[in-house]
Every structure is written in structure tokens, then in C-alpha cells.
Design an enzyme around this catalytic site. Structure first.
Site, mmCIF file in Angstrom:
data_model
loop_
_atom_site.group_PDB
_atom_site.id
_atom_site.type_symbol
_atom_site.label_atom_id
_atom_site.label_comp_id
_atom_site.label_asym_id
_atom_site.label_seq_id
_atom_site.Cartn_x
_atom_site.Cartn_y
_atom_site.Cartn_z
ATOM 1 N N THR A 10 0.822 -1.211 0.000
ATOM 2 C CA THR A 10 0.000 0.000 0.000
ATOM 3 C C THR A 10 0.853 1.257 0.000
ATOM 4 O O THR A 10 0.680 2.148 -0.843
ATOM 5 C CB THR A 10 -0.922 0.005 1.235
ATOM 6 O OG1 THR A 10 -1.766 -1.151 1.187
ATOM 7 C CG2 THR A 10 -1.785 1.250 1.254
ATOM 8 N N VAL A 11 1.802 1.358 0.924
ATOM 9 C CA VAL A 11 2.609 2.578 1.042
ATOM 10 C C VAL A 11 3.591 2.692 -0.113
ATOM 11 O O VAL A 11 3.752 3.768 -0.705
ATOM 12 C CB VAL A 11 3.348 2.616 2.393
ATOM 13 C CG1 VAL A 11 4.247 3.847 2.474
ATOM 14 C CG2 VAL A 11 2.356 2.611 3.545
ATOM 15 N N GLY A 117 0.387 9.198 9.453
ATOM 16 C CA GLY A 117 0.140 8.908 8.039
ATOM 17 C C GLY A 117 0.312 10.146 7.178
ATOM 18 O O GLY A 117 1.400 10.695 7.050
ATOM 19 N N ILE A 119 -0.837 13.106 7.783
ATOM 20 C CA ILE A 119 -0.783 14.347 8.561
ATOM 21 C C ILE A 119 0.686 14.693 8.838
ATOM 22 O O ILE A 119 1.432 13.840 9.297
ATOM 23 C CB ILE A 119 -1.522 14.181 9.903
ATOM 24 C CG1 ILE A 119 -2.961 13.705 9.681
ATOM 25 C CG2 ILE A 119 -1.515 15.476 10.707
ATOM 26 C CD1 ILE A 119 -3.677 13.302 10.951
ATOM 27 N N GLY A 170 -11.883 -1.680 4.020
ATOM 28 C CA GLY A 170 -10.431 -1.578 4.021
ATOM 29 C C GLY A 170 -9.874 -0.714 5.124
ATOM 30 O O GLY A 170 -8.673 -0.413 5.141
ATOM 31 N N GLU A 173 -7.731 -4.350 9.191
ATOM 32 C CA GLU A 173 -7.081 -5.545 8.667
ATOM 33 C C GLU A 173 -7.937 -6.778 8.943
ATOM 34 O O GLU A 173 -8.828 -6.770 9.801
ATOM 35 C CB GLU A 173 -5.708 -5.720 9.327
ATOM 36 C CG GLU A 173 -4.760 -4.548 9.152
ATOM 37 C CD GLU A 173 -4.220 -4.430 7.740
ATOM 38 O OE1 GLU A 173 -4.333 -5.411 6.973
ATOM 39 O OE2 GLU A 173 -3.691 -3.357 7.402
ATOM 40 N N LYS A 188 2.769 4.550 18.035
ATOM 41 C CA LYS A 188 2.746 5.952 17.630
ATOM 42 C C LYS A 188 2.935 6.869 18.832
ATOM 43 O O LYS A 188 3.509 7.962 18.701
ATOM 44 C CB LYS A 188 1.440 6.246 16.900
ATOM 45 C CG LYS A 188 1.328 5.487 15.581
ATOM 46 C CD LYS A 188 -0.052 5.582 14.975
ATOM 47 C CE LYS A 188 -0.144 4.760 13.680
ATOM 48 N NZ LYS A 188 -1.505 4.753 13.123
ATOM 49 N N GLY A 285 -3.673 5.233 4.703
ATOM 50 C CA GLY A 285 -4.133 5.130 3.323
ATOM 51 C C GLY A 285 -2.991 5.230 2.326
ATOM 52 O O GLY A 285 -1.939 5.804 2.604
#
Length: 382
Positions: A10-11, A117, A119, A170, A173, A188, A285
Site C-alpha cells: 500500500t505505502v 500517516g 498528517i 479496508g 485488517e 505511535k 491510506g
């Protein structure tokens, strides 16, 4: 600047797309486990093809997890390559080692997307601390949990139903344990605290309460009392120690976090000089996180420094939650015992005891919560 991307999940795929909109950046190698036809000319399955290529200036680690990501990242820096990553597990568990390796080899190690993410939270947290003392960080940093709690409040749905919905969309998970049990938020929290306070705190010293035991009955109780539940990370300076913990938190409608809906994040800092600052947006995302990763690459290309710790390296701190206190909510079985002394008020209904405590230290409350297998426990934000 020539870039190698490790991983096309994804990333990684988001970063590949975001690079196309940047100036003077080129992806010249991609490490893959399973080849993809659209990147046929760039792919390799051998990390040494990247480490030993003198033309590669920077490595973007998008594999996730600890191993082999740690070995690849350390190897890249030892070969004189800058590194960027969104890998919160790696940064949380090996912050000091990674920082020291970057310093020793004269390269930059950046990790803005690892907490927040899309931000620009960590970037601005580091920036705010350059000429100010960061006293506290807190906020919503897990979109899966926020989506679940928001829909339970607004739609009256039960936990299992909303979790299934989140998985179909989505947002969660197939194995959601790291999210709903609070471990993602813990990582985090550690990264944010390390950066805010220029320190190193170990993951296992940060206690966690998740949302996996919440029931519709809890939400009904909160709604009746004008409260909104959100999963928050919290860290603050306490003398020569750091208070750090993760827990569901009950907020009034006046709190900014109570208005954060669906899978959005909001995270805040309080500086001695600047006061409170808050950052809101998509915390995860493909494109938000991939774009944030590319912003780190552009900053390195443009010579914009990022110094998370003093020149001598981060100084380890202990976590002390014995000086931070507030009331707590406990929902336990009607027949379960509970110590009398901390109880401020109680209701019994629907086969449950709904207990609000007097102010308790975080340390004592989390220890008490560990006695109850299926209880739901949340702190009140005062």
C-alpha cells in the site's frame, strides 16, 4: 535524486505514484517479493543490488515489520544512503539504534508518516520543539478504532458489526488485533514521545487499554451522559520522567477530539511558549501515507534538516505514570467485586456494574483493569 523503494504494498505503491508529481526525483530500483509487470525494468529481489549501487542516493523502506526491514535500513545507511520510512513498528522498537546509525554515517533518517500517516504531525512536532519545550502530546492516531467508535455512537451499532464493516471498507485488517487492542496506538505514542521530549522510551513501558471489549451498552451509557469515547495516546513530561499511556477516553462535546469522525485522526501538542496546536486529517491510506513519505524525500533532496534529538543522541527516560491521575469508567459484570475506596458513583443495570471512580493514577487504574478479563475501562479527560 535517485531512489530505491523497498516493497510495493500500500505505502510503496502510493510513494511510486506520488514521486511522479515531484521534481528531480526518480525511482531507479524497487525491491519486490512478487514481480509486477508495470515495474519490470526496475525490479529486483536482491537487496544487495540496491545497497551496492553507488547511484542510489536514498532508500524508502515500505516493507513493514521489524525483520528484514531493520537489516535493510541499517545496511542502506551504512552504505551512505539516506532512509525514509513509514514503518511505525521499526521506528518505535529501534529508534535509538536507527538514530545513532544515521548520525554515525552522516545520512538522514526520516519517518514522518510512521505516526499520523498523511498528517504532517511528526514534522511539525520536531519543528515546534526547536525553540520551545513540548510539555504534552495526545490524540487520535488510529483510524480503525476511531471509525468503530464513531459509528457505534452515531449509528447505534454493536462492535462486531462495525468491525466487519470497517474490514469490508479496508479500514481494518483481516486480523485487527494491533488496532483494536491498542498496540498500533502505543507505537505511535512512543514515536511521538521520543520526538517531543528528545528521549527514548521502551514500548513495553507504555501501558495500553484497547477498545476490543466495548459493548453497545457502554456507548448507550456514554450517550446518556453527554460523553464521546475515543482511543487516545497520551504523553507528558513529569520532571525527569515521561508519563505515557494509551486508553479509551471519555470526552465532553467541547473537546476537539469528540468531533473527529470516521477514520480521521487528530493529534495535538502543547508547547510552553506556543500553547496548544492540533493537526487533523487522514492518518492512513495509500496516497496520504505515500505522499507524506515523498515529502520526506523532497526535504532531504532540498537540504532541509530534521534533528529529532540532541547532537549526542537521544537520552533514555523512564516512564512514570504514578503522578498522572483522573477519574475512570469501569464496566464489569454485576457479580464482580470492586474495591470500595475508589468508587465515586455506580449504577447497576443490564447485568453490569457501571462504575465511575474518583481520580486514580494511570498506574493504579491500569493495574486494576488487568484484574478483569472482559471489562471495558476508559479514562475521563478533565
Amino acid at each position: 535524486m535517485n531512489i530505491a523503494i523497498l516493497g510495493l504494498g500500500t505505502v510503496g505503491s502510493g510513494a511510486c505514484e506520488a514521486v511522479k508529481s515531484a521534481i528531480d526525483l526518480e525511482v531507479t530500483r524497487i525491491l519486490v517479493r512478487r514481480p509486477k509487470p508495470e515495474y519490470a525494468d526496475l525490479q529486483t529481489e536482491d537487496i544487495d543490488d540496491i545497497l551496492n549501487d553507488p547511484n542510489i542516493d536514498l532508500v524508502a523502506e515500505c516493507i513493514g515489520g521489524i525483520h528484514p526491514a531493520l537489516e535493510y535500513v541499517l545496511g542502506a545507511m551504512e552504505h551512505g544512503k539516506h532512509v525514509v520510512t513509514a514503518n511505525k513498528a521499526l521506528v518505535s522498537a529501534h529508534f535509538e539504534e536507527l538514530e545513532n546509525c544515521a548520525r554515525k554515517n552522516g545520512v538522514q533518517f526520516r519517518f514522518t508518516p510512521s505516526a499520523g500517516g498523511g498528517i504532517p504531525w511528526l514534522y511539525n512536532l520536531q519543528r515546534a520543539g526547536r525553540c520551545d519545550t513540548i510539555e504534552e502530546v495526545h490524540g487520535i492516531v488510529n483510524g480503525t478504532c476511531n471509525y468503530i467508535l464513531d459509528l457505534m455512537h452515531t449509528k447505534g451499532l454493536d462492535f462486531a458489526e462495525v468491525l466487519r464493516d470497517a474490514q469490508e471498507l479496508g479500514y481494518a485488517e483481516s486480523d485487527p488485533g494491533a488496532d483494536i487492542e491498542g498496540w498500533d496506538t502505543q507505537r505511535k505514542c512512543v514515536i511521538s514521545a521520543n520526538l517531543a521530549f528528545r528521549t527514548v522510551i521502551p514500548e513495553d513501558s507504555v501501558p495500553v487499554l484497547g477498545i476490543h471489549h466495548i459493548l453497545a451498552e457502554d456507548i448507550a451509557f456514554f450517550n446518556e451522559n453527554g460523553l464521546t469515547c475515543r482511543l487516545l495516546m497520551n504523553a507528558s513530561l513529569q520532571g525527569d520522567a515521561v508519563s505515557a499511556y494509551v486508553e479509551p477516553t471519555l470526552l465532553t462535546s467541547a473537546a476537539l477530539e469528540s468531533g473527529v469522525g470516521t477514520n480521521y485522526n487528530m493529534v495535538s501538542l502543547t508547547g510552553k511558549n506556543v500553547g496548544p496546536l492540533s493537526f487533523y486529517g487522514q492518518g492512513a491510506g495509500k496516497m496520504p501515507t505515500g505522499t507524506s513519505l515523498v515529502h520526506d524525500i523532497i526535504d532531504i533532496k532540498d537540504g532541509i534538516s530534521f534533528s529529532p534529538s540532541a547532537s549526542t543522541g537521544p537520552a533514555p527516560s523512564k516512564v512514570d505514570n504514578t503522578k498522572t491521575s483522573h477519574p475512570y469508567y469501569f464496566r464489569i459484570a454485576a457479580g464482580a467485586s470492586f474495591p470500595e475506596e475508589p468508587i465515586a458513583s455506580e449504577q447497576v443495570r443490564n447485568s453490569y456494574r457501571y462504575i465511575t471512580t474518583k481520580p486514580m493514577t494511570v498506574s493504579d487504574a491500569h493495574a486494576l483493569a488487568s484484574r478483569y478479563e472482559n471489562a471495558f475501562v476508559a479514562g475521563y479527560k478533565e
